[in-house]
Scaffold this motif. Structure first.
Motif, PDB file in Angstrom:
ATOM      1  N   ALA A 106       0.863  -1.185   0.000  1.00  0.00           N
ATOM      2  CA  ALA A 106       0.000   0.000   0.000  1.00  0.00           C
ATOM      3  C   ALA A 106       0.890   1.222   0.000  1.00  0.00           C
ATOM      4  O   ALA A 106       1.920   1.249   0.689  1.00  0.00           O
ATOM      5  N   ILE A 107       0.507   2.245  -0.764  1.00  0.00           N
ATOM      6  CA  ILE A 107       1.341   3.446  -0.877  1.00  0.00           C
ATOM      7  C   ILE A 107       1.598   4.069   0.480  1.00  0.00           C
ATOM      8  O   ILE A 107       2.718   4.492   0.796  1.00  0.00           O
ATOM      9  N   ASP A 108       0.542   4.142   1.326  1.00  0.00           N
ATOM     10  CA  ASP A 108       0.721   4.808   2.616  1.00  0.00           C
ATOM     11  C   ASP A 108       1.635   4.015   3.546  1.00  0.00           C
ATOM     12  O   ASP A 108       2.069   4.534   4.583  1.00  0.00           O
ATOM     13  N   ILE A 109       1.963   2.779   3.184  1.00  0.00           N
ATOM     14  CA  ILE A 109       2.945   1.996   3.944  1.00  0.00           C
ATOM     15  C   ILE A 109       4.299   2.043   3.252  1.00  0.00           C
ATOM     16  O   ILE A 109       5.297   2.481   3.835  1.00  0.00           O
ATOM     17  N   ASP A 110       4.334   1.603   1.998  1.00  0.00           N
ATOM     18  CA  ASP A 110       5.610   1.461   1.286  1.00  0.00           C
ATOM     19  C   ASP A 110       6.354   2.784   1.171  1.00  0.00           C
ATOM     20  O   ASP A 110       7.520   2.898   1.565  1.00  0.00           O
ATOM     21  N   ASP A 111       5.692   3.805   0.619  1.00  0.00           N
ATOM     22  CA  ASP A 111       6.356   5.090   0.400  1.00  0.00           C
ATOM     23  C   ASP A 111       6.636   5.820   1.706  1.00  0.00           C
ATOM     24  O   ASP A 111       7.613   6.547   1.833  1.00  0.00           O
ATOM     25  N   ASN A 112       5.779   5.620   2.690  1.00  0.00           N
ATOM     26  CA  ASN A 112       5.922   6.351   3.948  1.00  0.00           C
ATOM     27  C   ASN A 112       7.158   5.927   4.727  1.00  0.00           C
ATOM     28  O   ASN A 112       7.643   6.677   5.571  1.00  0.00           O
ATOM     29  N   TYR A 113       7.643   4.719   4.455  1.00  0.00           N
ATOM     30  CA  TYR A 113       8.807   4.234   5.200  1.00  0.00           C
ATOM     31  C   TYR A 113      10.123   4.471   4.460  1.00  0.00           C
ATOM     32  O   TYR A 113      11.182   4.053   4.946  1.00  0.00           O
ATOM     33  N   GLN A 114      10.092   5.152   3.330  1.00  0.00           N
ATOM     34  CA  GLN A 114      11.341   5.450   2.630  1.00  0.00           C
ATOM     35  C   GLN A 114      12.206   6.432   3.421  1.00  0.00           C
ATOM     36  O   GLN A 114      13.433   6.309   3.440  1.00  0.00           O
ATOM     37  N   ILE A 115      11.559   7.396   4.081  1.00  0.00           N
ATOM     38  CA  ILE A 115      12.323   8.395   4.843  1.00  0.00           C
ATOM     39  C   ILE A 115      12.947   7.786   6.093  1.00  0.00           C
ATOM     40  O   ILE A 115      14.152   7.977   6.328  1.00  0.00           O
ATOM     41  N   PRO A 116      12.221   7.022   6.926  1.00  0.00           N
ATOM     42  CA  PRO A 116      12.896   6.347   8.043  1.00  0.00           C
ATOM     43  C   PRO A 116      14.008   5.405   7.579  1.00  0.00           C
ATOM     44  O   PRO A 116      15.052   5.299   8.228  1.00  0.00           O
ATOM     45  N   PHE A 117      13.793   4.723   6.446  1.00  0.00           N
ATOM     46  CA  PHE A 117      14.831   3.844   5.901  1.00  0.00           C
ATOM     47  C   PHE A 117      16.072   4.665   5.539  1.00  0.00           C
ATOM     48  O   PHE A 117      17.204   4.271   5.872  1.00  0.00           O
ATOM     49  N   ALA A 118      15.864   5.791   4.852  1.00  0.00           N
ATOM     50  CA  ALA A 118      16.994   6.639   4.447  1.00  0.00           C
ATOM     51  C   ALA A 118      17.758   7.131   5.667  1.00  0.00           C
ATOM     52  O   ALA A 118      18.994   7.214   5.649  1.00  0.00           O
ATOM     53  N   HIS A 119      17.040   7.451   6.739  1.00  0.00           N
ATOM     54  CA  HIS A 119      17.716   7.885   7.964  1.00  0.00           C
ATOM     55  C   HIS A 119      18.509   6.734   8.574  1.00  0.00           C
ATOM     56  O   HIS A 119      19.670   6.907   8.967  1.00  0.00           O
ATOM     57  N   GLY A 120      17.912   5.552   8.619  1.00  0.00           N
ATOM     58  CA  GLY A 120      18.602   4.397   9.174  1.00  0.00           C
ATOM     59  C   GLY A 120      19.835   4.002   8.384  1.00  0.00           C
ATOM     60  O   GLY A 120      20.787   3.453   8.947  1.00  0.00           O
ATOM     61  N   MET A 121      19.844   4.294   7.094  1.00  0.00           N
ATOM     62  CA  MET A 121      20.975   3.970   6.228  1.00  0.00           C
ATOM     63  C   MET A 121      21.956   5.132   6.079  1.00  0.00           C
ATOM     64  O   MET A 121      22.824   5.104   5.208  1.00  0.00           O
ATOM     65  N   ALA A 122      21.791   6.165   6.905  1.00  0.00           N
ATOM     66  CA  ALA A 122      22.699   7.323   6.937  1.00  0.00           C
ATOM     67  C   ALA A 122      22.706   8.106   5.635  1.00  0.00           C
ATOM     68  O   ALA A 122      23.722   8.684   5.244  1.00  0.00           O
ATOM     69  N   LEU A 123      21.551   8.156   4.958  1.00  0.00           N
ATOM     70  CA  LEU A 123      21.440   8.951   3.738  1.00  0.00           C
ATOM     71  C   LEU A 123      20.964  10.364   4.036  1.00  0.00           C
ATOM     72  O   LEU A 123      21.159  11.267   3.219  1.00  0.00           O
TER      73      LEU A 123
END
Length: 474
Positions: free
Chosen positions: A215-232
């Protein structure tokens, strides 16, 4: 001429047509010698008049095809050919990258094909994908998520009717990326069909999904926390640090109380500026980074900053470079080579592709008309769990398109208890990823160093699949 005789003749012609729609392939252009596996290609017509012709590749298990599981593999998109999965993710041959100098690209055997232990049907769907085509223009019956669940179910019924030897094999639906929307719906459709209407019965056992769109509100919404966790992106952009407390401590440690008071006055205005500067994505966007209220200027500005910071990242695999697919130095050049291979006349003749049905094969057809009418596949996962079907959900932990953060989140939302908690799964005493198993017979696993598709990690994906499908502890 006797009417009964005419009817019999017509029936015979129909049967002959169906027999001719499937072909056993003994060799392939670009591959040296006879194929070391059994390959069949063909079309199955679906719809009232069978106007939609779905193309498939069927490869028998190299171990024990009479008893091994039968898997139906769908690639994502929507509109990507299943040939991509066959050649680059879990099939027995792949395109040789090195030394290409023109002509038909070479094919070589792979070591970690899922066909070592399973029968695989690679299906080009929806219509317009790969070599699938329609005999008539689809004016009203535009493919959709829910429509494809019905069409794929119809395909499977007709395929099994033509391949009765595989009716009793344990059956699984599998796929990756956008098929995460469609596969759970197909499982539900097959399950309903088994209870309500359809013969032959499908020996449905479960499903497998890699980096699945949910679901967009799940998949896309977690791109920013992922980017933070990966030091981007920085801590400050993602979340507010308690800077005012740091200032307070510095004042408290000052020797002169008057000096502290003076500093507080001088810094009062400065602190306001600092607080504005460190407004974070998490706070200003309230952890919702899609469908942002256009009046929320601060959130929109921060999202713009995020996109600027990550614009140079290959979101399919954040460790790999961004590069042009047409460049021989690009790891994605293999996709260009597969286009050369599939569009060669001798290849099409060998695969028995209907002449004139496709002007050009493309790996992913982005121009097909398609309705995305499943907003979220989570309800389908819930229903399939209630009906007792097992599932393997896996994620490459360096995929930013469908981050594993989001996949973990929707799995948690199912509220099933954990029966085997988070732990590493190993290959040759090395960590290959992490896994967790739930009471609803759902297993979640990450593939360490994996991206959006399986192609960089065939060994790990094969061993993961082998252990799961055989009931071993991963």
């Amino acid at each position: 001429m006797d009417k009964e005789y005419v009817k019999l003749l017509l029936l015979l012609l129909v049967l002959l047509h169906h027999v001719d729609s499937a072909s056993i392939i003994r060799s392939l252009p670009g591959f040296e010698g006879p194929l070391p596996f059994e390959l069949e290609t063909g079309y199955i017509g679906v719809g009232e008049a069978e106007e939609v012709q779905l193309f498939y590749y069927f490869i028998k298990s190299e171990r024990n095809p009479e008893e091994d599981p039968l898997l139906l593999w769908l690639s994502g998109g929507p509109g990507c050919s299943s040939l991509s999965g066959l050649l680059y993710e879990n099939g027995p041959v792949t395109i040789k990258m090195d030394g290409y100098s023109g002509g038909i690209p070479s094919l070589v055997s792979t070591t970690y094909s899922w066909t070592k232990i399973a029968n695989m049907i690679y299906l080009d769907q929806p219509v317009g994908s790969g070599f699938s085509y329609s005999k008539t223009p689809l004016l009203d019956d535009i493919p959709s998520d829910t429509g494809e669940a019905k069409r794929v179910h119809e395909f499977l019924q007709k395929w099994l009717d033509k391949h009765p030897d595989f009716v009793s094999n344990p059956f699984y639906v599998a796929g990756n990326s956008y098929s995460g929307k469609v596969v759970p719906a197909i499982v539900q459709e097959i399950s309903k069909g088994n209870y309500i209407c359809c013969k032959p019965q499908v020996n449905l056992q479960g499903y497998v999904l890699g980096d699945p769109v949910t679901a967009i509100d799940i998949d896309d919404n977690y791109q920013i926390p992922f980017a933070h966790g990966m030091a981007l992106i920085s801590d400050e952009l993602y979340e507010v640090r308690n800077i005012s407390m740091l200032f307070f401590l510095s004042f408290f440690l000052a020797i002169n109380r008057n000096e502290v008071a003076n500093k507080q006055k001088k810094q009062k205005k400065h602190l306001k500026n600092v607080s504005i500067f460190v407004q974070s994505l998490k706070r200003r966007c309230r952890r919702n980074y899609i469908n942002v209220d256009p009046r929320n200027a601060e959130c929109l500005k921060l999202i713009k900053d995020f996109k600027k910071l990550t614009s140079g990242i290959n979101v399919l695999h954040i460790l790999l470079p961004r590069c042009e697919e047409s460049s021989p130095n690009c790891y994605r050049y293999k996709y260009t080579l597969s286009s050369y291979w599939a569009n060669d006349v001798s290849v099409r003749d060998t695969l028995q592709v209907e002449k004139g049905s496709k002007i050009k094969w493309v790996r992913c057809n982005r121009n097909i008309r398609y309705r995305k009418d499943i907003i979220s596949s989570v309800p389908y996962h819930k229903n399939n769990s209630v009906n007792g079907y097992s599932s393997l959900i896996f994620s490459g932990d360096h995929d930013m398109v469908i981050p594993f953060f989001g996949t973990e989140a929707w799995i948690r939302s199912l509220n099933y208890s954990i029966i085997d908690d988070w732990r590493p799964w190993m290959i040759n005493n090395q960590v290959a990823g992490y896994t967790r198993t739930y009471a609803n017979k759902m297993t979640f696993a990450t593939i360490k160093g994996g991206g959006h598709t399986l192609d960089p990690k065939q060994m790990e994906s094969f061993i993961m699949f082998q252990r799961w499908i055989s009931g071993q502890r991963m």
